[in-house]
Scaffold this motif. Structure first.
Motif, mmCIF file in Angstrom:
data_model
loop_
_atom_site.group_PDB
_atom_site.id
_atom_site.type_symbol
_atom_site.label_atom_id
_atom_site.label_comp_id
_atom_site.label_asym_id
_atom_site.label_seq_id
_atom_site.Cartn_x
_atom_site.Cartn_y
_atom_site.Cartn_z
ATOM 1 N N THR A 191 78.322 81.009 1.847
ATOM 2 C CA THR A 191 76.804 81.167 1.550
ATOM 3 C C THR A 191 76.154 81.327 2.858
ATOM 4 N N VAL A 192 74.755 82.084 2.842
ATOM 5 C CA VAL A 192 74.014 82.224 4.039
ATOM 6 C C VAL A 192 72.725 82.033 3.686
ATOM 7 N N SER A 193 71.774 81.231 4.595
ATOM 8 C CA SER A 193 70.468 80.881 4.362
ATOM 9 C C SER A 193 69.980 80.166 5.251
ATOM 10 N N CYS A 194 68.728 80.605 5.909
ATOM 11 C CA CYS A 194 67.986 79.885 6.772
ATOM 12 C C CYS A 194 66.673 79.314 6.554
ATOM 13 N N THR A 195 66.286 79.376 5.280
ATOM 14 C CA THR A 195 64.963 79.145 4.719
ATOM 15 C C THR A 195 64.855 77.853 3.862
ATOM 16 N N GLY A 196 65.978 77.138 3.679
ATOM 17 C CA GLY A 196 66.061 75.787 2.942
ATOM 18 C C GLY A 196 67.235 75.046 2.962
ATOM 19 N N PHE A 197 67.168 73.793 2.561
ATOM 20 C CA PHE A 197 68.484 73.107 2.768
ATOM 21 C C PHE A 197 68.449 72.095 1.489
ATOM 22 N N HIS A 198 69.769 71.940 1.013
ATOM 23 C CA HIS A 198 69.852 70.780 0.200
ATOM 24 C C HIS A 198 71.380 70.610 -0.016
ATOM 25 N N ALA A 199 71.655 69.476 -0.666
ATOM 26 C CA ALA A 199 73.100 69.314 -1.052
ATOM 27 C C ALA A 199 73.365 68.290 -2.279
ATOM 28 N N PRO A 200 74.158 68.831 -3.274
ATOM 29 C CA PRO A 200 75.282 69.850 -3.007
ATOM 30 C C PRO A 200 74.445 71.119 -3.112
ATOM 31 N N GLY A 201 74.787 72.084 -2.343
ATOM 32 C CA GLY A 201 73.994 73.390 -1.883
ATOM 33 C C GLY A 201 74.447 74.639 -2.820
ATOM 34 N N PRO A 202 74.009 75.810 -2.385
ATOM 35 C CA PRO A 202 74.319 76.817 -3.416
ATOM 36 C C PRO A 202 75.646 77.300 -3.341
ATOM 37 N N ASP A 203 76.677 76.800 -2.572
ATOM 38 C CA ASP A 203 78.051 77.169 -2.521
ATOM 39 C C ASP A 203 78.610 76.336 -3.857
ATOM 40 N N PHE A 204 78.206 75.170 -3.943
ATOM 41 C CA PHE A 204 78.466 74.224 -5.209
ATOM 42 C C PHE A 204 78.102 74.774 -6.510
ATOM 43 N N ALA A 205 76.900 75.265 -6.563
ATOM 44 C CA ALA A 205 76.243 75.910 -7.745
ATOM 45 C C ALA A 205 77.218 77.386 -8.255
ATOM 46 N N ILE A 206 77.521 77.939 -7.260
ATOM 47 C CA ILE A 206 78.228 79.171 -7.431
ATOM 48 C C ILE A 206 79.589 78.951 -7.949
ATOM 49 N N VAL A 207 80.281 77.656 -7.584
ATOM 50 C CA VAL A 207 81.655 77.513 -7.894
ATOM 51 C C VAL A 207 81.537 76.880 -9.350
ATOM 52 N N THR A 208 80.593 75.980 -9.585
ATOM 53 C CA THR A 208 80.566 75.331 -10.894
ATOM 54 C C THR A 208 80.039 76.357 -12.044
ATOM 55 N N GLU A 209 78.902 77.221 -11.685
ATOM 56 C CA GLU A 209 78.128 77.789 -12.738
ATOM 57 C C GLU A 209 79.081 79.298 -13.048
ATOM 58 N N LEU A 210 80.008 79.776 -12.082
ATOM 59 C CA LEU A 210 80.587 80.830 -12.498
ATOM 60 C C LEU A 210 82.089 80.489 -12.859
ATOM 61 N N GLY A 211 82.283 79.407 -13.012
ATOM 62 C CA GLY A 211 83.711 78.902 -13.328
ATOM 63 C C GLY A 211 84.818 79.242 -12.281
ATOM 64 N N LEU A 212 84.693 79.047 -10.889
ATOM 65 C CA LEU A 212 85.384 79.301 -10.047
ATOM 66 C C LEU A 212 86.475 78.027 -10.083
ATOM 67 N N ARG A 213 87.501 78.415 -9.217
ATOM 68 C CA ARG A 213 88.551 77.025 -9.088
ATOM 69 C C ARG A 213 87.804 75.976 -8.324
ATOM 70 N N PRO A 214 87.771 74.974 -8.762
ATOM 71 C CA PRO A 214 87.291 73.668 -8.074
ATOM 72 C C PRO A 214 87.876 73.769 -6.658
ATOM 73 N N GLY A 215 89.049 73.926 -6.258
ATOM 74 C CA GLY A 215 89.725 73.949 -4.995
ATOM 75 C C GLY A 215 89.234 74.957 -4.107
ATOM 76 N N VAL A 216 88.390 76.171 -4.670
ATOM 77 C CA VAL A 216 87.922 77.302 -3.730
ATOM 78 C C VAL A 216 87.532 76.920 -2.511
ATOM 79 N N GLU A 217 87.776 77.335 -1.354
ATOM 80 C CA GLU A 217 87.173 76.849 0.089
ATOM 81 C C GLU A 217 85.838 77.145 0.108
ATOM 82 N N ARG A 218 84.895 76.498 0.504
ATOM 83 C CA ARG A 218 83.307 76.462 0.616
ATOM 84 C C ARG A 218 82.796 76.490 1.934
ATOM 85 N N TYR A 219 82.028 77.474 2.307
ATOM 86 C CA TYR A 219 81.586 77.243 3.864
ATOM 87 C C TYR A 219 79.923 77.851 3.538
#
Length: 402
Positions: free
Chosen positions: A138-166
């Motif tokens: 994920t890429v962004s410079c206009t806001g911050f939060h954790a768990p971040g958008p990478d977490f939301a993508i994985v959980t909402e799109l049903g990706l494998r929990p073990g996918v590498e996130r950066y």
């Protein structure tokens, strides 16, 4: 290509070069349009700016090359009827909420845009299932939060929990190119890698009324948008538009750090974007292109990159503003058509920071004139002043057979 690692294997130590392939980026815009003429009138009419600033507002907004851009701040829309936080339409006053309020809106509105851009990127590739994704960037410079958008993508799109996130954060307008480079490196290391890169920027959350020229310039240019793209170790199906990621390079303009910076203030993030930026880019673009030529085996012969305009058909130059595009075009000797995609993204969407170059790449790959085998250079500029570039080869060109 030149910067791809060589993988050794087998008893004869045969060298195998892995490849990385980019699918067509998918884009998302927030629902509220900003018409440049109307926004200019609002900024020019604020009571806290002086007459010199009014002249700068009119010149910057009028000469931006932008007709329309989009914002996640729904209260800037003509139909909004709730409480005012950013803009009081009844008094025509731009308000100045604190950084916490701005970031809370980022969390609420950027996350769905990240997820939707990722969803569209997956939906556009019938041959890739969600469970095949190996990495999320994920890429962004206009806001911050954790768990971040990478977490939301994985959980909402049903990706494998073990996918590498950066997460590539707070790098500015050039960040999507190093994100693509990282994705390519994952694919170079593993032919089965499937990397989902998603950029979302809500730049308008940080716009404000000011008499400072740098702030006015930023207010005249920046907009909101998101883009998602898949990078894979296997090519797209024959005839499906995309590109092979060939090489990347980075250059830094010397003695230029004061011209572009991005810091956190009490009333939002504060952009330093001096009027000298287009001149600095023009003066140093040869160094950036020279680094790209050195990194790409098919361009190494280009003497001082003077013949690049004829060798490289497509140019996805980050439209940081009309003056930047004008100066790059003049310095490199590009034809008008070679910057049509960049100028059209600027005109219709504005400068969406790191997402913008992905919008431009999308236009080029879907253009009816693009043909398989043609070369494409993508370039973006950001704090430092840093110049990031990538070289690609068009696949499944929309103009094949024309």
């Amino acid at each position: 290509m030149a910067d791809k690692p060589l993988v050794l294997g087998g008893p004869t130590c045969q060298r195998v070069v892995m490849s990385a392939y980019l699918r067509v980026p998918q884009t998302v815009l927030p629902p509220t349009p900003l018409h440049q003429d109307e926004v200019r009138e609002v900024f020019a009419s604020q009571p806290d700016i002086d007459r010199r600033a009014v002249r700068i507002v009119n010149a910057s907004f009028g000469g931006s090359g932008i007709d329309t851009r989009y914002t996640a701040i729904t209260e800037l829309g003509t139909e909004f009827a709730g409480d005012a936080t950013f803009y009081d339409r009844s008094s025509n006053l731009l308000l100045s909420p604190g950084t916490s309020v701005r970031n809370e809106l980022y969390v609420r509105t950027a996350t769905p845009m990240f997820v939707e851009a990722a969803r569209q990127a997956l939906a556009a590739s019938d041959d890739i299932a969600p469970e095949e994704i190996t990495h999320v960037i994920t890429v962004s410079c206009t806001g911050f939060h954790a768990p971040g958008p990478d977490f939301a993508i994985v959980t909402e799109l049903g990706l494998r929990p073990g996918v590498e996130r950066y997460h590539f954060g707070f790098m500015g307008c050039y960040a999507s190119i190093p994100a693509l480079r990282a994705a390519a490196q994952f694919c170079h290391a593993d032919a089965e890698a499937v990397v989902l890169v998603v950029s979302a920027e809500l730049c308008t959350l940080h716009l404000r009324s000011s008499s400072d020229p740098d702030t006015i310039i930023a207010s005249s240019l920046f907009a909101d948008g998101a883009a998602g793209v898949l990078v894979t170790g296997r090519p797209p199906a024959p005839g499906v538009p995309g590109a092979e990621l060939d090489s990347f390079a980075t250059a830094i303009a010397p003695d230029s750090v004061e011209h572009m910076a991005w810091t956190i203030g009490d009333h939002g993030f504060e952009m330093i974007l001096s009027t000298a930026v287009p001149k600095v880019i023009e003066a140093n673009i040869d160094d950036a292109l020279g680094a790209l030529c050195a990194a790409d085996e098919e361009l190494t012969y280009a003497r001082d990159c003077d013949d690049l305009a004829g060798t490289v058909t497509h140019w996805a130059v980050h439209p940081g503003g009309r003056d930047i595009l004008d100066r790059v075009q003049h310095k490199v000797g590009l034809a008008d058509a070679q910057l049509d995609a960049a100028r059209e993204v600027l005109r219709t969407c504005g400068n969406m920071s790191s997402a913008t170059v992905l919008f431009v790449i999308r236009r080029i790959l879907l253009d009816g004139a693009s043909k398989t085998g043609e070369r494409l250079i993508a370039m973006a500029f950001g704090p430092g002043l840093t110049m990031e570039g990538g070289v690609m080869t068009v696949l499944g060109g929309a103009g094949d057979g024309a």
